[in-house]
Design an enzyme around this catalytic site. Structure first.
Site, mmCIF file in Angstrom:
data_model
loop_
_atom_site.group_PDB
_atom_site.id
_atom_site.type_symbol
_atom_site.label_atom_id
_atom_site.label_comp_id
_atom_site.label_asym_id
_atom_site.label_seq_id
_atom_site.Cartn_x
_atom_site.Cartn_y
_atom_site.Cartn_z
ATOM 1 N N CYS A 290 42.044 20.182 7.060
ATOM 2 C CA CYS A 290 42.072 21.189 8.123
ATOM 3 C C CYS A 290 41.423 20.634 9.395
ATOM 4 O O CYS A 290 42.000 19.792 10.055
ATOM 5 C CB CYS A 290 41.433 22.489 7.641
ATOM 6 S SG CYS A 290 41.812 23.901 8.697
ATOM 7 N N HIS B 155 43.244 23.546 2.515
ATOM 8 C CA HIS B 155 41.908 23.361 1.923
ATOM 9 C C HIS B 155 42.020 23.156 0.411
ATOM 10 O O HIS B 155 41.909 24.113 -0.355
ATOM 11 C CB HIS B 155 41.048 24.606 2.177
ATOM 12 C CG HIS B 155 40.619 24.770 3.591
ATOM 13 N ND1 HIS B 155 39.400 24.337 4.050
ATOM 14 C CD2 HIS B 155 41.241 25.327 4.651
ATOM 15 C CE1 HIS B 155 39.291 24.617 5.338
ATOM 16 N NE2 HIS B 155 40.391 25.215 5.724
ATOM 17 N N GLU C 189 39.901 22.012 -1.559
ATOM 18 C CA GLU C 189 38.609 22.278 -2.203
ATOM 19 C C GLU C 189 38.387 23.761 -2.515
ATOM 20 O O GLU C 189 37.460 24.111 -3.244
ATOM 21 C CB GLU C 189 37.470 21.741 -1.315
ATOM 22 C CG GLU C 189 37.133 22.574 -0.098
ATOM 23 C CD GLU C 189 38.114 22.476 1.072
ATOM 24 O OE1 GLU C 189 37.857 23.131 2.097
ATOM 25 O OE2 GLU C 189 39.140 21.763 0.962
#
EC number: 4.3.3.6
Length: 196
Positions: A79, A170, A172
């Site tokens: 991002c 994202h 994660e």
């Protein structure tokens, strides 16, 4: 075991640390410039790119990050991290780290309220990866030596150029660690080449 740093100035730092550890590597939160020398790869987390740039400047991280990029050690930007790695940003005169031959548009999928999830097919990673997009940028243009790993519709959302990896989304923020594991493998391969 490879040691992967997560730039700890702002953004989804804890989540990246958890994902790196789940992928079988040691994670280090990088808050001091000298820590860059101790790591084998670096993740630039998602967050707010303007705030992140301000903090990078405040703590004099920009030149050390550019030096790290030139060292041959892998970097992964998610991002806002993708924005930091891009050589060209639409609507902006200068790049940040500028390590990847890509043109990126910020907030290309809209504002926070337009955040969404989408199933992605990612080259080298697999099918049905849930991409979490939050005010996400996307890649508008790539040089010939940049590999497009994933698209959402006709928009490029994951790209790789040599030791650099960038994603609009994202990875994660899910419990699926395949994208982080892909980066861990990149770091292992780069470290092996250094040893040889």
């Amino acid at each position: 075991m490879v040691k992967i740093g997560v730039l700890g100035l702002q953004g989804a730092v804890r989540e990246h640390v958890k994902s790196v550890e789940a992928s079988g590597a040691e994670a280090v939160v990088v808050k001091r410039i000298e820590q860059l020398e101790e790591i084998d790869g670096l993740i630039l987390p998602g967050g707010e790119s303007t705030t992140m740039r301000r903090l990078i400047d405040k703590y004099a991280f920009m030149e050390p990050l550019r030096t790290f990029a030139k060292s041959g050690k892998p970097m992964f930007g998610t991002c806002a991290g993708m924005i930091l790695l891009a050589k060209t940003l639409i609507g902006y005169e200068e790049a940040h780290i500028g390590a990847m031959d890509i043109t990126v548009e910020r907030n290309a999928f809209g504002r926070q309220k337009d955040s969404f999830e989408a199933a992605l097919s990612i080259e080298g990673v697999g099918e049905d990866f849930v991409g979490v997009f939050i005010r996400a940028p996307y890649v508008v243009e790539v040089a010939d030596n940049v590999e497009v790993l994933s698209k959402h519709g006709d928009r490029m959302v994951a790209v790789r150029q040599n030791q650099f990896l960038a994603a609009s989304f994202h990875p994660e923020l899910t419990d699926d660690h395949r994208v982080t594991a892909y980066f861990v493998e990149m770091v292992k391969e780069a470290k092996m080449k250094k040893v040889v």
